[in-house]
Motif scaffolding. Structure first.
Motif, PDB file in Angstrom:
ATOM      1  N   UNK A   1       0.838  -1.193   0.000  1.00  0.00           N
ATOM      2  CA  UNK A   1       0.000   0.000   0.000  1.00  0.00           C
ATOM      3  C   UNK A   1       0.876   1.247   0.000  1.00  0.00           C
ATOM      4  N   UNK A   2       0.467   2.227  -0.768  1.00  0.00           N
ATOM      5  CA  UNK A   2       1.191   3.488  -0.895  1.00  0.00           C
ATOM      6  C   UNK A   2       0.431   4.578  -0.143  1.00  0.00           C
ATOM      7  N   UNK A   3       1.161   5.405   0.630  1.00  0.00           N
ATOM      8  CA  UNK A   3       0.499   6.425   1.428  1.00  0.00           C
ATOM      9  C   UNK A   3       1.209   7.761   1.406  1.00  0.00           C
ATOM     10  N   UNK A   4       0.577   8.726   2.048  1.00  0.00           N
ATOM     11  CA  UNK A   4       1.092  10.093   2.152  1.00  0.00           C
ATOM     12  C   UNK A   4       0.790  10.619   3.543  1.00  0.00           C
ATOM     13  N   UNK A   5       1.541  11.645   3.938  1.00  0.00           N
ATOM     14  CA  UNK A   5       1.202  12.341   5.170  1.00  0.00           C
ATOM     15  C   UNK A   5      -0.096  13.124   4.984  1.00  0.00           C
ATOM     16  N   UNK A   6      -0.676  13.527   6.087  1.00  0.00           N
ATOM     17  CA  UNK A   6      -1.919  14.310   6.051  1.00  0.00           C
ATOM     18  C   UNK A   6      -1.640  15.799   5.892  1.00  0.00           C
ATOM     19  N   UNK A   7      -0.447  16.141   5.437  1.00  0.00           N
ATOM     20  CA  UNK A   7      -0.121  17.553   5.208  1.00  0.00           C
ATOM     21  C   UNK A   7       0.581  17.697   3.861  1.00  0.00           C
ATOM     22  N   UNK A   8      -0.192  17.938   2.805  1.00  0.00           N
ATOM     23  CA  UNK A   8       0.380  18.254   1.497  1.00  0.00           C
ATOM     24  C   UNK A   8      -0.056  19.644   1.040  1.00  0.00           C
ATOM     25  N   UNK A   9      -1.083  20.195   1.708  1.00  0.00           N
ATOM     26  CA  UNK A   9      -1.486  21.592   1.544  1.00  0.00           C
ATOM     27  C   UNK A   9      -1.825  22.132   2.931  1.00  0.00           C
ATOM     28  N   UNK A  10      -1.777  23.452   3.117  1.00  0.00           N
ATOM     29  CA  UNK A  10      -2.284  23.994   4.384  1.00  0.00           C
ATOM     30  C   UNK A  10      -3.775  23.684   4.508  1.00  0.00           C
TER      31      UNK A  10
ATOM     32  N   UNK B   1      -9.035  14.509   1.304  1.00  0.00           N
ATOM     33  CA  UNK B   1      -9.900  14.628   0.135  1.00  0.00           C
ATOM     34  C   UNK B   1      -9.074  14.795  -1.139  1.00  0.00           C
ATOM     35  N   UNK B   2      -8.012  15.583  -1.063  1.00  0.00           N
ATOM     36  CA  UNK B   2      -7.112  15.761  -2.212  1.00  0.00           C
ATOM     37  C   UNK B   2      -6.342  14.480  -2.535  1.00  0.00           C
ATOM     38  N   UNK B   3      -6.043  13.702  -1.497  1.00  0.00           N
ATOM     39  CA  UNK B   3      -5.204  12.516  -1.662  1.00  0.00           C
ATOM     40  C   UNK B   3      -5.987  11.290  -2.114  1.00  0.00           C
ATOM     41  N   UNK B   4      -7.298  11.321  -1.956  1.00  0.00           N
ATOM     42  CA  UNK B   4      -8.126  10.189  -2.381  1.00  0.00           C
ATOM     43  C   UNK B   4      -7.923   9.951  -3.876  1.00  0.00           C
ATOM     44  N   UNK B   5      -7.624   8.726  -4.235  1.00  0.00           N
ATOM     45  CA  UNK B   5      -7.376   8.400  -5.635  1.00  0.00           C
ATOM     46  C   UNK B   5      -5.898   8.439  -6.008  1.00  0.00           C
ATOM     47  N   UNK B   6      -5.103   9.171  -5.223  1.00  0.00           N
ATOM     48  CA  UNK B   6      -3.655   9.225  -5.464  1.00  0.00           C
ATOM     49  C   UNK B   6      -2.918   8.149  -4.685  1.00  0.00           C
ATOM     50  N   UNK B   7      -3.395   7.893  -3.443  1.00  0.00           N
ATOM     51  CA  UNK B   7      -2.727   6.951  -2.550  1.00  0.00           C
ATOM     52  C   UNK B   7      -3.760   6.017  -1.923  1.00  0.00           C
ATOM     53  N   UNK B   8      -3.245   4.989  -1.258  1.00  0.00           N
ATOM     54  CA  UNK B   8      -4.122   4.015  -0.598  1.00  0.00           C
ATOM     55  C   UNK B   8      -4.429   4.387   0.843  1.00  0.00           C
ATOM     56  N   UNK B   9      -3.454   5.073   1.493  1.00  0.00           N
ATOM     57  CA  UNK B   9      -3.673   5.432   2.894  1.00  0.00           C
ATOM     58  C   UNK B   9      -3.072   6.802   3.183  1.00  0.00           C
ATOM     59  N   UNK B  10      -3.556   7.406   4.264  1.00  0.00           N
ATOM     60  CA  UNK B  10      -3.053   8.697   4.729  1.00  0.00           C
ATOM     61  C   UNK B  10      -2.566   8.537   6.156  1.00  0.00           C
ATOM     62  N   UNK B  11      -1.365   9.073   6.424  1.00  0.00           N
ATOM     63  CA  UNK B  11      -0.821   9.078   7.777  1.00  0.00           C
ATOM     64  C   UNK B  11      -1.298  10.344   8.482  1.00  0.00           C
TER      65      UNK B  11
ATOM     66  N   UNK C   1       4.084  -4.433   3.427  1.00  0.00           N
ATOM     67  CA  UNK C   1       4.876  -3.299   3.904  1.00  0.00           C
ATOM     68  C   UNK C   1       4.254  -2.002   3.386  1.00  0.00           C
ATOM     69  N   UNK C   2       3.948  -1.098   4.311  1.00  0.00           N
ATOM     70  CA  UNK C   2       3.369   0.189   3.944  1.00  0.00           C
ATOM     71  C   UNK C   2       4.473   1.116   3.457  1.00  0.00           C
ATOM     72  N   UNK C   3       4.236   1.812   2.346  1.00  0.00           N
ATOM     73  CA  UNK C   3       5.186   2.781   1.805  1.00  0.00           C
ATOM     74  C   UNK C   3       4.563   4.155   1.965  1.00  0.00           C
ATOM     75  N   UNK C   4       5.107   4.945   2.898  1.00  0.00           N
ATOM     76  CA  UNK C   4       4.548   6.258   3.200  1.00  0.00           C
ATOM     77  C   UNK C   4       5.516   7.347   2.744  1.00  0.00           C
TER      78      UNK C   4
ATOM     79  N   UNK D   1       2.665  18.541  -5.130  1.00  0.00           N
ATOM     80  CA  UNK D   1       3.439  18.294  -6.349  1.00  0.00           C
ATOM     81  C   UNK D   1       4.656  17.423  -6.056  1.00  0.00           C
ATOM     82  N   UNK D   2       5.284  17.632  -4.906  1.00  0.00           N
ATOM     83  CA  UNK D   2       6.409  16.777  -4.506  1.00  0.00           C
ATOM     84  C   UNK D   2       5.955  15.327  -4.359  1.00  0.00           C
ATOM     85  N   UNK D   3       4.758  15.138  -3.816  1.00  0.00           N
ATOM     86  CA  UNK D   3       4.213  13.790  -3.677  1.00  0.00           C
ATOM     87  C   UNK D   3       3.998  13.152  -5.049  1.00  0.00           C
ATOM     88  N   UNK D   4       3.387  13.898  -5.964  1.00  0.00           N
ATOM     89  CA  UNK D   4       3.125  13.351  -7.304  1.00  0.00           C
ATOM     90  C   UNK D   4       4.430  12.966  -7.994  1.00  0.00           C
ATOM     91  N   UNK D   5       5.448  13.814  -7.859  1.00  0.00           N
ATOM     92  CA  UNK D   5       6.751  13.484  -8.444  1.00  0.00           C
ATOM     93  C   UNK D   5       7.355  12.246  -7.795  1.00  0.00           C
TER      94      UNK D   5
END
Length: 199
Positions: free
Chosen positions: A1-10, A18-28, A174-177, A184-188
């Protein structure tokens, strides 16, 4: 599963998720401390978070053990479906261990545990993650590490290092966060990861 932190925008937890839905599987969900503002925000947004097509991990507070315990109990008592809790080895950490708690390596300290979080930035900039603990890794904090700075967009060299270091230990369990704090850094980073790992 691929994830992101819960802070990619203020914004709030939900606004980011809501922004991350569809981009990643989980949010930290980053819970750096535990106070009334944090508790109220999470309480008010919890139902909306659960309506999204996402799973969630929680980065527990890093300041004091009593805040760690309060935050952990909040999620557990709410029966919020946390798939992994990330914990820094602060003094007294062994009192907080539930079956879903994993211990992160810090730049200055690595405490062995049967569930580990491998932070790549901390590995490069501080103590090296012991090879004998690799099989205990349940989550990787991935990011770029360039010229003494971490939390940058994942670069090809760091991605190649992760692939070589982990080898066959990178499995679907193994979770990849991606611990980068910009959309944009996340997308890259996701593109570099895909180019490196998806054959």
């Amino acid at each position: 599963m691929i994830g992101s932190t819960s802070w990619v925008i203020p914004g709030t937890y939900y606004e980011n998720a809501l922004l991350l839905e569809g981009l990643v599987d989980f949010v930290e969900l980053l819970v750096y401390t535990w106070d009334e503002d944090t508790k109220t925000l999470l309480f008010n947004e919890m139902d909306k978070l659960l309506q999204l097509d996402l799973s969630y991990t929680v980065h527990l507070p890093m300041d004091r053990l009593d805040n760690v315990i309060r935050a952990y109990n909040f999620f557990e008592e709410a029966r919020f479906p946390v798939i992994n809790y990330v914990l820094h080895p602060i003094k007294g950490w062994r009192r907080t261990l539930g079956e879903k708690v994993a211990l992160e390596n810090l730049k200055e300290l690595i405490e062995p545990h049967n569930r580990m979080v491998f932070d790549v930035g901390h590995h490069f900039l501080g103590k090296k993650f012991p090879a004998h603990l690799k099989e205990a890794i349940v989550e990787i904090h991935a990011m770029g590490v360039i010229d003494g700075r971490d939390h940058l967009p994942l670069d090809r060299e760091t991605a190649a290092f992760i692939k070589g270091f982990m080898g066959d230990l990178i499995t679907e369990n193994v979770l990849i966060n991606f611990e980068v704090f910009d959309l944009e850094d996340l997308k890259n980073s996701l593109k570099v990861w895909s180019d490196t790992f998806v054959e």
